[in-house]
Design a protein around this motif. Sequence first.
Motif, PDB file in Angstrom:
ATOM      1  N   VAL A 194       0.856  -1.188   0.000  1.00 54.81           N
ATOM      2  CA  VAL A 194       0.000   0.000   0.000  1.00 54.81           C
ATOM      3  C   VAL A 194       0.889   1.234   0.000  1.00 54.81           C
ATOM      4  O   VAL A 194       1.661   1.441   0.948  1.00 54.81           O
ATOM      5  N   PRO A 195       0.828   2.049  -1.061  1.00 59.09           N
ATOM      6  CA  PRO A 195       1.664   3.260  -1.087  1.00 59.09           C
ATOM      7  C   PRO A 195       1.135   4.318  -0.136  1.00 59.09           C
ATOM      8  O   PRO A 195       0.098   4.928  -0.367  1.00 59.09           O
ATOM      9  N   PHE A 196       1.843   4.517   0.976  1.00 56.18           N
ATOM     10  CA  PHE A 196       1.485   5.553   1.940  1.00 56.18           C
ATOM     11  C   PHE A 196       2.789   6.090   2.505  1.00 56.18           C
ATOM     12  O   PHE A 196       3.323   5.555   3.484  1.00 56.18           O
ATOM     13  N   LEU A 197       3.324   7.122   1.846  1.00 55.84           N
ATOM     14  CA  LEU A 197       4.660   7.647   2.129  1.00 55.84           C
ATOM     15  C   LEU A 197       5.712   6.614   1.733  1.00 55.84           C
ATOM     16  O   LEU A 197       6.609   6.894   0.956  1.00 55.84           O
ATOM     17  N   ILE A 198       5.590   5.409   2.301  1.00 54.98           N
ATOM     18  CA  ILE A 198       6.403   4.276   1.865  1.00 54.98           C
ATOM     19  C   ILE A 198       5.437   3.152   1.504  1.00 54.98           C
ATOM     20  O   ILE A 198       4.226   3.256   1.722  1.00 54.98           O
ATOM     21  N   PHE A 199       5.963   2.087   0.937  1.00 49.27           N
ATOM     22  CA  PHE A 199       5.125   0.939   0.599  1.00 49.27           C
ATOM     23  C   PHE A 199       4.954   0.066   1.836  1.00 49.27           C
ATOM     24  O   PHE A 199       5.904  -0.553   2.315  1.00 49.27           O
ATOM     25  N   LEU A 200       3.730   0.017   2.346  1.00 51.21           N
ATOM     26  CA  LEU A 200       3.432  -0.767   3.539  1.00 51.21           C
ATOM     27  C   LEU A 200       2.907  -2.138   3.139  1.00 51.21           C
ATOM     28  O   LEU A 200       1.926  -2.242   2.399  1.00 51.21           O
ATOM     29  N   PRO A 201       3.529  -3.243   3.610  1.00 49.02           N
ATOM     30  CA  PRO A 201       3.014  -4.571   3.318  1.00 49.02           C
ATOM     31  C   PRO A 201       1.836  -4.909   4.237  1.00 49.02           C
ATOM     32  O   PRO A 201       1.923  -4.772   5.453  1.00 49.02           O
ATOM     33  N   LEU A 202       0.740  -5.325   3.636  1.00 47.13           N
ATOM     34  CA  LEU A 202      -0.437  -5.730   4.395  1.00 47.13           C
ATOM     35  C   LEU A 202      -0.954  -7.054   3.841  1.00 47.13           C
ATOM     36  O   LEU A 202      -0.805  -7.351   2.661  1.00 47.13           O
ATOM     37  N   ARG A 203      -1.593  -7.836   4.710  1.00 46.26           N
ATOM     38  CA  ARG A 203      -2.229  -9.082   4.278  1.00 46.26           C
ATOM     39  C   ARG A 203      -3.736  -8.873   4.330  1.00 46.26           C
ATOM     40  O   ARG A 203      -4.317  -8.715   5.406  1.00 46.26           O
ATOM     41  N   LEU A 204      -4.372  -8.890   3.169  1.00 42.72           N
ATOM     42  CA  LEU A 204      -5.796  -8.608   3.062  1.00 42.72           C
ATOM     43  C   LEU A 204      -6.521  -9.787   2.413  1.00 42.72           C
ATOM     44  O   LEU A 204      -5.928 -10.516   1.611  1.00 42.72           O
ATOM     45  N   PRO A 205      -7.786  -9.974   2.720  1.00 40.41           N
ATOM     46  CA  PRO A 205      -8.561 -11.009   2.021  1.00 40.41           C
ATOM     47  C   PRO A 205      -8.747 -10.639   0.556  1.00 40.41           C
ATOM     48  O   PRO A 205      -8.820  -9.451   0.194  1.00 40.41           O
ATOM     49  N   ALA A 206      -8.853 -11.667  -0.283  1.00 41.00           N
ATOM     50  CA  ALA A 206      -8.946 -11.437  -1.727  1.00 41.00           C
ATOM     51  C   ALA A 206     -10.175 -10.617  -2.093  1.00 41.00           C
ATOM     52  O   ALA A 206     -10.140  -9.847  -3.058  1.00 41.00           O
ATOM     53  N   TRP A 207     -11.253 -10.751  -1.348  1.00 38.28           N
ATOM     54  CA  TRP A 207     -12.461 -10.023  -1.723  1.00 38.28           C
ATOM     55  C   TRP A 207     -12.264  -8.515  -1.591  1.00 38.28           C
ATOM     56  O   TRP A 207     -12.886  -7.738  -2.321  1.00 38.28           O
ATOM     57  N   ILE A 208     -11.390  -8.086  -0.694  1.00 38.11           N
ATOM     58  CA  ILE A 208     -11.100  -6.656  -0.578  1.00 38.11           C
ATOM     59  C   ILE A 208     -10.188  -6.210  -1.725  1.00 38.11           C
ATOM     60  O   ILE A 208     -10.446  -5.196  -2.388  1.00 38.11           O
ATOM     61  N   VAL A 209      -9.123  -6.987  -1.974  1.00 31.18           N
ATOM     62  CA  VAL A 209      -8.151  -6.613  -3.004  1.00 31.18           C
ATOM     63  C   VAL A 209      -8.798  -6.579  -4.380  1.00 31.18           C
ATOM     64  O   VAL A 209      -8.706  -5.590  -5.119  1.00 31.18           O
ATOM     65  N   LEU A 210      -9.485  -7.665  -4.735  1.00 35.62           N
ATOM     66  CA  LEU A 210     -10.069  -7.749  -6.065  1.00 35.62           C
ATOM     67  C   LEU A 210     -11.350  -6.933  -6.181  1.00 35.62           C
ATOM     68  O   LEU A 210     -11.656  -6.400  -7.258  1.00 35.62           O
ATOM     69  N   GLY A 211     -12.088  -6.836  -5.087  1.00 33.02           N
ATOM     70  CA  GLY A 211     -13.281  -5.991  -5.112  1.00 33.02           C
ATOM     71  C   GLY A 211     -12.921  -4.534  -5.326  1.00 33.02           C
ATOM     72  O   GLY A 211     -13.581  -3.828  -6.096  1.00 33.02           O
ATOM     73  N   LEU A 212     -11.858  -4.078  -4.663  1.00 33.87           N
ATOM     74  CA  LEU A 212     -11.402  -2.703  -4.849  1.00 33.87           C
ATOM     75  C   LEU A 212     -10.936  -2.491  -6.283  1.00 33.87           C
ATOM     76  O   LEU A 212     -11.228  -1.452  -6.900  1.00 33.87           O
TER      77      LEU A 212
END
Length: 274
Positions: A194-212
Motif C-alpha cells: 500500500v503506497p502511503f509515504l512508503i510501501f506498507l506490506p499488508l495481508r488482506l482477504p482477496a475479496w477486498i483486493v479484487l473488489g477494490l
Amino acid sequence: MVIPVHDVNPTRRTPWVTYALLAANFVVFVFFTPGVVGSLTGSGSSLAELCDLQAFLDRYAAVPRELIHHQMPRLVPTGATGVGPQGPGCVAGPPSYEKSPELSVLTAMFLHGGWLHLLGNLLFLWIFGNNVEDRMGHLRYLLFYLVCGYASAYGFALTNPDATTPLIGASGAIAGVLGAYLVLYPRARVWVLVPFLIFLPLRLPAWIVLGLWFVLQAVYSSGAGVTGAGTVAYAAHVVGFVVGMLLAWPLKPGTPPPPEPGGIRFGRQTRRTW
C-alpha cells in the motif's frame, strides 16, 4: 491503489498453462513487437520504428470498428516514412494483407503497449492464475482464459462501435481470471503493498483486493476520476471480470477453501505452536 505481490493459497498441480501464457506474452513483446529492442539498448524509438509499430498494431490488434462492422479501412499504415505537408510522418496505403477481425482478438491478447502494461498484466496473472487453473484444470482454464479475452474485446467494441484505436493487451482475459478468483477464493489472503509515504506490506482477504480493483475499473470506465481514460479500455476490464465471475460460479460449491494461515510473515508462512 494496492499492489498485490503474493497470495497465501497453495496449489495441488503445476500451472503449466499459466506459465505458458506468461512466457508467450513476454516473448511476443520482446522479440516481435517493433521498437522494443531499441528501448532495451537505449537507442530510443526513431520515426521508422514508430511507423513500424503503428503498422504492426493495425495489422494484429483488434479494432472495435472492424469487430462490429467487419469492415477493413481502405488505408492503413505501411510502416514506411515520408514527408507530407505537415512534416515527416508515416505513409498510409491500401492494406497488402487480409485481416480477420475475429482472429485479431486472439493476436491482440498477446500484444502490449509498453513495459508497464506488460509487467502489470504478468504480475496479476502470476499471482491469481495458478489457483484458477488448479481448480478448473489445464484445458478448461485455457478455454476460460480465451473466452474472457474475447468477451472483453467484443464487450468494449459494443460500447465503442466506431472506435478505430487498436485494442491490445491481456488485461481483459486476466480480468476474467481475477473475477474467477474472487468467486472461488474470496477469503484467501493476499499480500499487498500500500503506497502511503512508503510501501506498507499488508495481508488482506482477496475479496477486498479484487473488489477494490473492480470498483476502480468500473469508476474509470465511466470516465469519473480520471483524465485521458480513452488510452485504457477500462470497460473491457469490467466485462472480462464479470464474465469470469459468471463462468466460475458453477465451480464454487465444490471448491475447497484456502487454508487458514497461522503465523505469516511477509511472503512466507510460518508454523505457530500453542
